[in-house]
Scaffold this motif. Structure first.
Motif, short mmCIF file in Angstrom:
data_model
loop_
_atom_site.label_atom_id
_atom_site.label_comp_id
_atom_site.label_asym_id
_atom_site.label_seq_id
_atom_site.Cartn_x
_atom_site.Cartn_y
_atom_site.Cartn_z
N TYR A 1 0.84 -1.19 0.00
CA TYR A 1 0.00 0.00 0.00
C TYR A 1 0.88 1.24 0.00
N GLY A 2 0.72 2.07 -0.99
CA GLY A 2 1.56 3.26 -1.08
C GLY A 2 1.08 4.18 -2.18
N TYR A 3 2.01 4.97 -2.68
CA TYR A 3 1.68 5.98 -3.69
C TYR A 3 1.87 5.41 -5.09
N LYS A 4 1.09 5.95 -6.01
CA LYS A 4 1.19 5.53 -7.40
C LYS A 4 2.08 6.50 -8.16
N ASP B 1 -7.38 16.55 -4.58
CA ASP B 1 -7.45 17.73 -3.73
C ASP B 1 -6.30 18.70 -3.99
N GLY B 2 -5.51 18.40 -5.01
CA GLY B 2 -4.41 19.28 -5.37
C GLY B 2 -3.15 19.08 -4.55
N GLU B 3 -3.17 18.12 -3.60
CA GLU B 3 -2.00 17.84 -2.77
C GLU B 3 -1.73 16.33 -2.74
N ILE B 4 -0.47 15.99 -2.53
CA ILE B 4 -0.11 14.58 -2.36
C ILE B 4 0.02 14.33 -0.87
N THR B 5 -0.96 13.62 -0.32
CA THR B 5 -0.99 13.30 1.10
C THR B 5 -1.18 11.80 1.28
N SER B 6 -1.24 11.35 2.51
CA SER B 6 -1.43 9.93 2.79
C SER B 6 -2.77 9.43 2.26
N GLU B 7 -3.70 10.35 2.03
CA GLU B 7 -5.00 9.95 1.50
C GLU B 7 -4.92 9.51 0.04
#
Length: 990
Positions: free
Chosen positions: A787-790, A809-815
């Motif tokens: 599980y992580g970022y693409k 949302d225009g930001e790279i966060t844990s979501e």
């Protein structure tokens, strides 16, 4: 006088000889097989009811001295697998005999729970591997012998660490917090198989199974479905592995000696930067040309650290056994020695075993036997994976610009990590194990159909660990010497008692009923101490430490009482029904759930026995099976149901205790409900065989930590709150391609697939950020997905990784994290070919896994593009200027974008096809060997892990840094690779 004396003496001798001839006479002859008319060695020839006997030699010949009073008695010819022949002794002196195969006795029988059964009458799912298969696999441990051999059983080496534990998964992963390894039972006694080490070596743990010698194994049977395993109740959720050791038989004593020796090599290394490439990378990282070409050319050191820690490592195995007996007593005695140096300096494993299996018939109704084994091993361990004091991670991470030694010959410690050569050569990490394993049984035939059996067994396991870092290593220097000492002793005793009734009525109705009782007692005592500041490097034991900085001790006693029963019924060997039930009472659980019941039922229809199949010349076997059963998993910490208190809550200099665990009297074992449907087919007199299975395996009442409000004073309490499901298909295909007298070719192929799904978690809350691979447990997904970022690739204008903004949302966060990989394979299995041409034999075994992902945690550091770690040569294609199109981001000393965060950039396809074993042997003709009194002499050469087809960029695709952990799966993090092995050996028997 002299002549007369001589005459009288001669006359007396003549008459006395005549008297002997009148009283004693010899019967001799040859014993052949009635099938192929070939002589049978080892046939016991004896007078019925006496110990007077003989044994046929290699040519089937025998000779037995009889007396006049033996006339009228019965002469018996006995051999395993043959029907006894009996003859009345008369005046004959020559008697040739043809023995007829006992088809019922030769019918394949396999071990099941607390008894054995004909395979044709089985209605449950199991798979066996016999000694004939094992002899072609020069392996160090018994669980390694199963790898790729059994459908539905996934075995991974995890690493090449000598003596380390393997991952054994029977039909998938079934638990989060409880164990996922099967229950091991040797000669009817459950044995200790868990890791007892108190010193951390990351996931490469010590395996208690590594102390057992594979050369003593007669067969291994894996009970896979609920119906087969339910007779072992609360510990059978992950399957049961039944191991039967070799035993003696009546006849000539057979002496066997087996040996092999060879060398191991690292077959793949990582391509890392040399000094030229390293300095260029650093200039790029700093953004200035700090290191000129003239500086680089004059720099004296360009160390290949992999060359410094890797080595060609020897391995060898020797075992000697004696097997034989009389019609009353049989024995199997053996001794073995195995040694293996690791391919990384500082690692090795040595093991010595002795075994005695003895069986004695007091009468036709009473039989007593025992199995005893003692073993000891010495394991030189090295820290690995996550440690900052480990040879392999440090060798891969240290740049080439640092030398191994200073000018004065001392180890150089200038780099960012400890010198790996110093660690491998100087650090002491010893693990000594002492293992006693044995049982004694008594069989009494109360009636012809009724047998009582009682068995008492024990398993004694002692592990002593000694660790010392001298001042010649970086870690040792920081403590002025650092030492550890640990002892762990476990004793498991078992008492079984069974009553079995077997009866066939009217040659059509067969009933087999067994009822029994089992009681187990487990005791563990351990202690641990850590000291530092040693006076001299030569003084390495704790007694020489001037400071004791940590000490601990632990004691545990637990018990398990069980009642069980099973009943099998078959009609005309056509319709088969089986039922079993076990009730376990365990001290691990409270009064509310102290006892649990585990029933099962199975049915089979042997279609081949139907009248409409009798005319078929093609189909030789056809059976349909179905089963359903419940099993349990109790492999959690002891006394988790109780309110516990711990010491250490000291106040104002006074000792104190405080609550450490909330009680949960409703706690109980995890329950696995398994349904299985199978079909067994044989064609052309079983020249082609096919077995296929379909199953569903549901785990309920999973043991998970339930969060608690902070006001309770506790963060969580263990509860039965989860569910998981595995479902899959297995196929086993066997084909005898050629069946000729001088050439035989058999092939076996198995393929398995399973799909795992986490069905239920507490309030649907996922369990996140697990281990180096960022594994995650989430409802509706397989357990332990990555599980992580693409990653969307490198921005050609900035050189940074672009990560997907999944929630927009225009930001790279844990979501924005998502599933980026799955460690579970789509398919796995093995392919075996066995060829025999005259005296030459060839065994080729391939193992494969398809569709599983690996999180390459090594690349997170060695392709980080920042810091002081060395890098792989893949970064030579890094982004350098705007417009560059590449998958490798820019080099930077400051990485605000966090380019090496957990993302699919480091997830790779872990599929592989591995040539696991090739063995080529030659057996000398008996016309040669019998001249030197040798029954059989075979020489062979063998290779393991000769090649691996894979797209995985790491050192080894058969890897997991967390060992047999069922949650932290599929991650490579500087993990010790499996080696390529070349061996030569011989098998000789007398």
């Amino acid at each position: 006088m002299k002549l007369s004396s001589l005459f009288i003496t001669s006359l007396l001798l003549f008459f006395s000889f005549g008297i002997v001839k009148a009283q004693d006479f010899t019967v001799n002859g040859i014993v052949n097989s009635d099938v192929d008319k070939m002589p049978i060695p080892g046939v016991t020839v004896f007078i019925k009811g006496t110990s007077n006997g003989s044994v046929t030699n290699i040519d089937g010949k025998y000779s037995i001295l009889l007396k006049e009073e033996d006339k009228g008695k019965t002469l018996v010819f006995n051999h395993i697998g043959m029907i006894n022949q009996e003859f009345i002794i008369g005046d004959q002196t020559q008697l040739n005999v043809n023995l007829i195969p006992d088809m019922e006795e030769l019918e394949e029988v396999t071990v099941v729970g607390y008894s054995s059964e004909s395979k044709k009458l089985l209605s449950s799912s199991l798979q066996s591997v016999n000694s004939e298969t094992l002899k072609d696999l020069p392996v160090a441990t018994l669980d390694a012998a199963l790898a790729g051999q059994a459908s539905g059983v996934q075995i991974n080496s995890n690493s090449g660490t000598p003596g380390s534990a393997l991952s054994v998964r029977v039909r998938g992963v079934g638990s989060v917090n409880a164990a996922n390894q099967p229950l091991y039972v040797i000669d009817g006694i459950p044995v200790i198989s868990e890791n007892s080490s108190q010193l951390s070596f990351s996931g490469q743990t010590i395996s208690a199974l590594s102390d057992l010698s594979p050369s003593d194994i007669e067969s291994i049977t894996v009970l896979k479905d609920g119906a087969g395993a339910a007779i072992y109740g609360s510990r059978a959720a992950n399957g049961v592995v039944l191991i039967t050791t070799k035993r003696g038989s009546s006849g000539k004593t057979k002496i066997s000696f087996n040996a092999f020796g060879g060398v191991q090599q690292v077959y793949k290394r990582l391509d890392l930067l040399n000094k030229q490439q390293w300095f260029e990378f650093k200039n790029d990282q700093l953004g200035v040309e700090k290191y000129t070409q003239e500086y680089i050319d004059n720099y004296p050191h360009d160390t290949d650290w992999q060359n410094e820690i890797y080595r060609d490592a020897p391995m060898a195995s020797y075992d000697l056994s004696l097997q034989g007996g009389s019609n009353k007593t049989s024995f199997y005695l053996s001794g073995s020695y195995f040694m293996q140096d690791g391919v990384i300096k500082g690692s090795s494993f040595d093991r010595t075993n002795i075994r005695a299996n003895i069986d004695h018939h007091f009468s036709e109704k009473v039989k007593l036997g025992t199995s005893l084994q003692f073993g000891m091993s010495e394991n030189d361990r090295i820290e690995g994976d996550q440690s900052l004091n480990a040879p392999l991670p440090n060798a891969l991470s240290l740049p080439a610009i640092y030398p191994v030694y200073n000018e004065d010959g001392s180890y150089n410690e200038d780099g960012p990590y400890a010198n790996p050569v110093a660690i491998g050569n100087e650090t002491i990490n010893k693990a000594y194990t002492y293992r006693g394993l044995g049982n004694a049984y008594l069989d009494i035939a109360l009636l012809e159909e009724l047998t009582f059996r009682t068995q008492v067994g024990f398993d004694y396991y002692h592990l002593r660990e000694h660790s010392y870092d001298p001042v010649t290593t970086r870690q040792g220097a920081s403590y002025n010497g650092l030492g550890f000492s640990a002892n762990n002793t476990s004793i498991n005793t078992t008492v079984n008692a069974t009553l079995q009734y077997v009866k066939t009525f009217n040659d059509r109705h067969r009933v087999d009923v067994l009822a029994g009782f089992s009681s187990e007692s487990y005791t563990n005592r351990s202690n641990y101490i850590r000291g530092q500041n040693f006076s001299r490097p030569e003084f390495q034991y704790i007694t020489s430490a001037s400071e004791i900085i940590e000490a601990d001790s632990y004691g545990l006693d637990r018990g398990l009482n069980s009642f069980f029963a099973k009943a099998n019924y078959s009609f005309a060997n056509k319709y088969i029904f089986a039922f079993s039930v076990r009730r376990d009472g365990s001290s691990k659980f409270g009064n509310n759930n102290r006892y649990g019941t585990f029933p099962s039922a199975s049915v089979a229809w042997r279609v081949i026995e139907e009248g409409f199949m009798s005319s078929s010349d093609v189909v030789s076997d056809f059976k349909i099976r179905g089963s359903y059963g419940l099993t349990g998993n109790d492999a959690i910490g002891d006394f988790r149901y109780q309110a516990l208190y711990s010491s250490g809550a000291d106040y104002n200099g006074q000792p104190g205790i405080a609550p450490s665990q909330l009680p949960n009297e409703d706690l109980k074992w995890e329950t696995v409900k398994q349904m299985n449907i199978g079909i067994d087919l044989g064609f052309w007199n079983d020249r082609l065989t096919l077995t296929t299975e379909v199953y569903q395996k549901a785990t309920t009442d999973m043991l998970l930590s339930r969060p608690l409000p902070p006001t309770s004073g506790f963060s969580s309490v263990i509860s039965n709150i989860g569910e998981m499901r595995n479902q899959g298909v297995e196929l086993l295909l066997g084909y005898e391609i050629f069946r000729k007298s001088d050439f035989n070719w058999k092939a076996s192929f198995n393929i398995s697939t399973y799909r795992n799904e986490v069905v239920k978690l507490y309030n649907g809350q996922p369990i996140d950020n697990i281990g180096r691979g960022n594994n995650r447990i989430e409802e509706g997904k397989p357990i332990s997905i990555f599980y992580g970022y693409k990653s969307l690739g490198v921005d050609s204008s900035t050189g940074d990784i672009v990560f997907a903004d999944l929630n927009n949302d225009g930001e790279i966060t844990s979501e924005d994290r998502t599933e980026i990989g799955n460690p579970h394979p789509d398919f796995f299995g093995g392919f075996t070919n066995t060829l025999k041409w005259k005296n030459i034999d060839l065994n080729v075994f391939l193992q494969y896994s398809i569709g599983n992902d690996i999180y390459n945690g090594t690349r997170v550091y060695l392709e980080s593009m920042k810091g002081e770690d060395n890098q792989t040569t893949a970064i030579l294609d890094r982004w350098r200027e705007p417009g560059d199109v590449t998958s490798i981001p820019r080099a930077t000393a400051n990485d605000p974008n966090n380019n090496n965060r957990a993302s699919n950039r480091f997830v790779e396809d872990g599929s592989y096809l591995r040539l696991k074993n090739v063995t080529l042997g030659y057996t000398l003709p008996k016309t040669i060997t019998k001249k030197v009194f040798i029954d059989n002499l075979r020489v062979y050469v063998s290779g393991q892990n000769l090649f691996t087809l894979t797209n995985y960029s790491g050192m080894d695709p058969e890897v997991n840094y967390a060992g047999d952990d069922g949650v932290r799966m599929g991650t490579d993090f500087f993990t010790y690779p499996n080696a390529r092995v070349y061996t030569a050996g011989l098998n000789v028997s007398f």
